[in-house]
Write a protein that holds these residues in place. Sequence first.
Motif, PDB file in Angstrom:
ATOM      1  N   LEU A  24      28.166  10.262  32.160  1.00 20.24           N
ATOM      2  CA  LEU A  24      29.499  10.418  31.513  1.00 20.24           C
ATOM      3  C   LEU A  24      29.312   9.908  30.077  1.00 20.24           C
ATOM      4  CD1 LEU A  24      32.240  10.645  32.449  1.00 20.24           C
ATOM      5  CD2 LEU A  24      32.383   8.130  32.603  1.00 20.24           C
ATOM      6  N   THR A  25      29.615  10.837  29.158  1.00 19.51           N
ATOM      7  CA  THR A  25      29.504  10.885  27.784  1.00 19.51           C
ATOM      8  C   THR A  25      31.027  10.572  27.057  1.00 19.51           C
ATOM      9  OG1 THR A  25      29.916  13.277  27.488  1.00 19.51           O
ATOM     10  CG2 THR A  25      27.622  12.618  27.678  1.00 19.51           C
ATOM     11  N   ALA A  26      30.747  10.170  25.944  1.00 20.78           N
ATOM     12  CA  ALA A  26      32.110   9.848  25.167  1.00 20.78           C
ATOM     13  C   ALA A  26      32.873  11.107  25.441  1.00 20.78           C
ATOM     14  CB  ALA A  26      31.803   9.301  23.849  1.00 20.78           C
ATOM     15  N   GLY A  27      34.363  10.802  25.509  1.00 22.28           N
ATOM     16  CA  GLY A  27      35.280  12.028  25.643  1.00 22.28           C
ATOM     17  C   GLY A  27      35.519  12.602  26.933  1.00 22.28           C
ATOM     18  N   ALA A  28      34.576  12.274  27.964  1.00 19.18           N
ATOM     19  CA  ALA A  28      34.595  12.812  29.272  1.00 19.18           C
ATOM     20  C   ALA A  28      35.588  12.102  30.095  1.00 19.18           C
ATOM     21  CB  ALA A  28      33.057  12.841  29.841  1.00 19.18           C
ATOM     22  N   THR A  29      36.290  12.767  31.058  1.00 15.32           N
ATOM     23  CA  THR A  29      37.112  12.169  32.125  1.00 15.32           C
ATOM     24  C   THR A  29      36.720  12.599  33.463  1.00 15.32           C
ATOM     25  OG1 THR A  29      39.132  12.164  30.406  1.00 15.32           O
ATOM     26  CG2 THR A  29      39.540  11.947  32.629  1.00 15.32           C
ATOM     27  N   ARG A  30      36.820  11.561  34.319  1.00 18.43           N
ATOM     28  CA  ARG A  30      36.779  11.659  35.658  1.00 18.43           C
ATOM     29  C   ARG A  30      37.915  11.295  36.436  1.00 18.43           C
ATOM     30  NH1 ARG A  30      33.323  14.017  33.689  1.00 18.43           N
ATOM     31  NH2 ARG A  30      30.885  13.997  34.036  1.00 18.43           N
ATOM     32  N   TYR A  31      38.393  11.951  37.657  1.00 17.12           N
ATOM     33  CA  TYR A  31      39.381  11.626  38.504  1.00 17.12           C
ATOM     34  C   TYR A  31      38.960  10.686  39.830  1.00 17.12           C
ATOM     35  CZ  TYR A  31      41.820  14.354  34.766  1.00 17.12           C
ATOM     36  OH  TYR A  31      41.988  15.085  33.745  1.00 17.12           O
ATOM     37  N   LEU A  32      39.683   9.732  40.012  1.00 19.12           N
ATOM     38  CA  LEU A  32      39.284   9.078  41.220  1.00 19.12           C
ATOM     39  C   LEU A  32      40.375   9.117  42.257  1.00 19.12           C
ATOM     40  CD1 LEU A  32      37.900   5.823  38.991  1.00 19.12           C
ATOM     41  CD2 LEU A  32      36.431   7.475  40.437  1.00 19.12           C
ATOM     42  N   TYR A  33      40.184   9.137  43.504  1.00 21.54           N
ATOM     43  CA  TYR A  33      41.290   9.384  44.531  1.00 21.54           C
ATOM     44  C   TYR A  33      40.689   8.818  45.783  1.00 21.54           C
ATOM     45  CZ  TYR A  33      39.161  14.057  45.198  1.00 21.54           C
ATOM     46  OH  TYR A  33      38.318  15.029  45.549  1.00 21.54           O
ATOM     47  N   PHE A  34      41.406   8.667  46.798  1.00 29.14           N
ATOM     48  CA  PHE A  34      41.131   8.444  48.022  1.00 29.14           C
ATOM     49  C   PHE A  34      41.360   9.741  48.849  1.00 29.14           C
ATOM     50  CE2 PHE A  34      41.594   4.215  46.590  1.00 29.14           C
ATOM     51  CZ  PHE A  34      40.492   3.635  47.286  1.00 29.14           C
ATOM     52  N   ASP A  35      40.313  10.016  49.668  1.00 28.11           N
ATOM     53  CA  ASP A  35      40.462  11.491  50.503  1.00 28.11           C
ATOM     54  C   ASP A  35      41.685  11.179  51.470  1.00 28.11           C
ATOM     55  OD1 ASP A  35      39.857  12.914  52.902  1.00 28.11           O
ATOM     56  OD2 ASP A  35      38.636  13.998  51.441  1.00 28.11           O
ATOM     57  N   LEU A  45      36.621   7.327  48.924  1.00 27.28           N
ATOM     58  CA  LEU A  45      36.901   7.344  47.437  1.00 27.28           C
ATOM     59  C   LEU A  45      36.148   8.424  47.221  1.00 27.28           C
ATOM     60  CD1 LEU A  45      38.060   6.261  44.971  1.00 27.28           C
ATOM     61  CD2 LEU A  45      35.784   4.819  44.619  1.00 27.28           C
ATOM     62  N   ARG A  46      36.761   9.172  46.193  1.00 27.14           N
ATOM     63  CA  ARG A  46      36.067  10.617  45.718  1.00 27.14           C
ATOM     64  C   ARG A  46      36.349  10.694  44.298  1.00 27.14           C
ATOM     65  NH1 ARG A  46      33.576  12.066  50.332  1.00 27.14           N
ATOM     66  NH2 ARG A  46      35.035  12.644  51.957  1.00 27.14           N
ATOM     67  N   ILE A  47      35.055  11.410  43.790  1.00 34.21           N
ATOM     68  CA  ILE A  47      35.281  11.516  41.912  1.00 34.21           C
ATOM     69  C   ILE A  47      35.233  12.969  41.524  1.00 34.21           C
ATOM     70  CG2 ILE A  47      32.905  11.120  41.822  1.00 34.21           C
ATOM     71  CD1 ILE A  47      33.471   9.798  39.213  1.00 34.21           C
ATOM     72  N   SER A  48      35.853  13.408  40.685  1.00 28.79           N
ATOM     73  CA  SER A  48      35.999  14.842  40.200  1.00 28.79           C
ATOM     74  C   SER A  48      36.241  14.962  38.911  1.00 28.79           C
ATOM     75  CB  SER A  48      37.106  15.552  41.065  1.00 28.79           C
ATOM     76  OG  SER A  48      37.337  16.830  40.809  1.00 28.79           O
ATOM     77  N   THR A  49      35.885  16.161  38.215  1.00 26.30           N
ATOM     78  CA  THR A  49      35.951  16.213  36.972  1.00 26.30           C
ATOM     79  C   THR A  49      37.267  17.041  36.901  1.00 26.30           C
ATOM     80  OG1 THR A  49      34.886  18.734  37.265  1.00 26.30           O
ATOM     81  CG2 THR A  49      33.630  16.885  36.526  1.00 26.30           C
ATOM     82  N   GLU A  50      38.101  17.722  37.897  1.00 24.66           N
ATOM     83  CA  GLU A  50      39.133  18.022  37.968  1.00 24.66           C
ATOM     84  C   GLU A  50      40.361  17.439  38.723  1.00 24.66           C
ATOM     85  OE1 GLU A  50      39.954  21.080  36.379  1.00 24.66           O
ATOM     86  OE2 GLU A  50      37.714  21.420  36.014  1.00 24.66           O
TER      87      GLU A  50
END
Length: 367
Positions: free
Chosen positions: A289-300, A306-311
């Motif tokens: 994970l670099t500066a400026g990047a975003t990840r989305y966290l959600y429960f399936d 718990l899941r993580i996604s770039t979208e």
Amino acid sequence: MKRQIVLLVLVPVLLLAGCMGVLSGETEPSEPTNVSTEQVPGVTNGTLSNASALVEANRNAVTADGAILQINESSAEMDIDARLVIGAGFATHRLSASGTVGDTQSTAIDQWSNETTQFVRTSAGGQSNYRVLDGSEERLTSLSAIEGFLSVGEFTVANQTAGDGLIVLTADSASDADTSMPAAERFDGRLVVTETGQIHSLSVTLTRGGEQVSYEYRLRQAGVESVSKPDWVANVPSGATVQAQFAVDVENDSYLSLTHTEGDVVPRTATVRVDSNGTTGTVSLNSSLTAGATRYLYFDGSTQDLRISTERPQQDTISPVTSPASVQITTDGGVVLHSSSMGWGSESVSAGSTGSSHEPTRSPSTD
């Protein structure tokens, strides 16, 4: 004012006779020494009129020659005992403290610093966490906190002596000049300083809004050549050197966005833990994970994992997070890079506003 010492550090009083050897007691010679009170920085016409000048003189004294200081603060919201050991020339120093803040469990913090680097260990609930930070001249906030207490009281030179060139100032009322917060209903203070402005002791008890606060600062030993590195520094994991800042928001009252706002690259092996919906989920970043990047966290929605996604996830595939929620990011070496909690109202965002977000109410982060 009184919040500035919080999170500095805490240790049992028994440690005050610790690694620097037995601390010398404070003595008050029976024979007074003639001194000029008007030479004390910040004192004019027998009154402490410039607390900033006195605090600066005291800081210069303890950082030039070194010192061992004890600082205690107690109120309805906190109970802290701290010990600060400063090496001559401010080349090294160590801050240790223990106590409680708010309703949280007892916490201990130990920090050792040289001119370039700060090593920090925090311990609570039987677990320890380590951080390595860049050095900074703003490291001694515990010394700056004295100014807040000095500014509240009407300190005047007392008709008494502590001997050995020490000057006593006392205060039994609050100063009208203190406009940073509501006036104190009661104030009692005693300040002992040298002619050059080094503070030997300050004790304050005040009542504001029905709450009593007590504060004590004492010079336990003047003159410390250096502060040796504690043994625990050898146990600091390599991941403790990662410095990164994060922003966490809730979107659509359904999932979380985690943005790396600035700092070092966070390794892909780091994990993210989310507490929400009455459950705890943990997931690996899987990619750096670099500066400026975003990840989305959600429960399936099916497995509740718990899941993580770039979208951004599809609304019909997730189990919405509920308020409150907390997020923690940890390296594979066990170093906590970020820890925060947040709460929000479900009515603040429209359910159909895809991609929109709102500002939750957050608790302080440990970045």
